[in-house]
Design a protein around this motif. Structure first.
Motif, PDB file in Angstrom:
ATOM      1  N   ALA A 168      -1.454   4.842   3.351  1.00  0.00           N
ATOM      2  CA  ALA A 168      -1.446   3.505   3.450  1.00  0.00           C
ATOM      3  C   ALA A 168      -2.588   2.778   4.012  1.00  0.00           C
ATOM      4  O   ALA A 168      -2.917   1.853   3.807  1.00  0.00           O
ATOM      5  CB  ALA A 168       0.047   2.910   3.428  1.00  0.00           C
ATOM      6  N   ALA A 214       0.825  -1.171   0.108  1.00  0.00           N
ATOM      7  CA  ALA A 214      -0.079   0.065  -0.078  1.00  0.00           C
ATOM      8  C   ALA A 214       0.829   1.279   0.021  1.00  0.00           C
ATOM      9  O   ALA A 214       0.323   2.278  -0.987  1.00  0.00           O
ATOM     10  CB  ALA A 214      -0.935   0.075   1.285  1.00  0.00           C
ATOM     11  N   MET A 215       1.999   1.176   0.852  1.00  0.00           N
ATOM     12  CA  MET A 215       2.833   2.469   0.817  1.00  0.00           C
ATOM     13  C   MET A 215       3.398   2.598  -0.747  1.00  0.00           C
ATOM     14  O   MET A 215       3.710   3.552  -1.079  1.00  0.00           O
ATOM     15  CB  MET A 215       3.917   2.214   1.644  1.00  0.00           C
ATOM     16  CG  MET A 215       3.652   2.460   3.063  1.00  0.00           C
ATOM     17  SD  MET A 215       4.775   2.512   4.284  1.00  0.00           S
ATOM     18  CE  MET A 215       5.822   1.036   4.045  1.00  0.00           C
ATOM     19  N   ASN A 259       0.877   4.116  -2.989  1.00  0.00           N
ATOM     20  CA  ASN A 259       0.609   5.406  -2.521  1.00  0.00           C
ATOM     21  C   ASN A 259       1.788   6.603  -2.813  1.00  0.00           C
ATOM     22  O   ASN A 259       1.613   7.504  -3.252  1.00  0.00           O
ATOM     23  CB  ASN A 259       0.195   5.771  -1.167  1.00  0.00           C
ATOM     24  CG  ASN A 259      -1.207   5.126  -0.667  1.00  0.00           C
ATOM     25  OD1 ASN A 259      -2.335   5.721  -1.501  1.00  0.00           O
ATOM     26  ND2 ASN A 259      -1.393   4.176  -0.224  1.00  0.00           N
ATOM     27  N   CYS A 268      -4.500  -0.065   2.653  1.00  0.00           N
ATOM     28  CA  CYS A 268      -4.057  -1.535   2.820  1.00  0.00           C
ATOM     29  C   CYS A 268      -5.406  -2.348   3.307  1.00  0.00           C
ATOM     30  O   CYS A 268      -6.089  -2.005   4.296  1.00  0.00           O
ATOM     31  CB  CYS A 268      -3.122  -1.408   3.865  1.00  0.00           C
ATOM     32  SG  CYS A 268      -2.750  -3.090   4.676  1.00  0.00           S
TER      33      CYS A 268
END
Length: 150
Positions: free
Chosen positions: A128, A72-73, A76, A132
């Motif tokens: 995130a 997720a990081m 993004n 996530c």
């Protein structure tokens, strides 16, 4: 015996396209065995804190959440045109405990983004946590603390 639906729960966002389905067969509970249908996961399970040779559901949840959170990081950061550092990592702790309502989980995620500014790191981590799927599943269900080190 005929298969009968016991519970159907809703409440999350409706999925319009399934990207992947993880399939795992468990026997023996916390002192058992977990094996995926594709054979890539084949592990022994042990009760947390026991001398058993296997892992436990809390470690598996922590590993899955950490891996998903990094994904997720990455998602993004790319959208924000920020390159994640080589040393990007997440250390996750999942506690199994008891409280007024019986057994419960709580979690702490320590996100490490060496070399980013505090503003960049906190922005990526906050985004995130919204993206996530593990964060979404745990939101408002367990206590979660997320910290970031730059």
């Amino acid at each position: 015996m005929k298969n009968q639906t016991v519970l159907t729960a809703t409440g999350g966002s409706a999925i319009t396209k399934v990207l992947y389905t993880g399939k795992v067969h468990i026997t023996g509970g916390r002192e058992g065995k977990a094996k995926s249908t594709d054979g890539r996961l084949d592990i022994e399970l042990s009760t947390p804190g026991s001398i058993g040779k296997g892992t436990n559901p809390e470690q598996l949840f922590a590993a899955g959440w950490s891996a998903c959170f990094i994904g997720a990081m990455q998602h993004n950061a790319a959208a924000a045109k920020i390159k994640l550092p080589e040393g990007t990592s997440v250390d996750t702790e999942v506690d199994l405990g008891t409280g007024e309502e019986g057994f419960a989980l709580q979690a702490r995620l320590q996100v490490n983004l060496p070399g980013l500014s505090v503003e960049e790191a906190t922005g990526i981590v906050a985004a995130a946590h919204q993206t996530c799927p593990y964060s979404k599943a745990s939101r408002n269900n367990i206590n979660v603390e997320i910290s970031v080190t730059v």
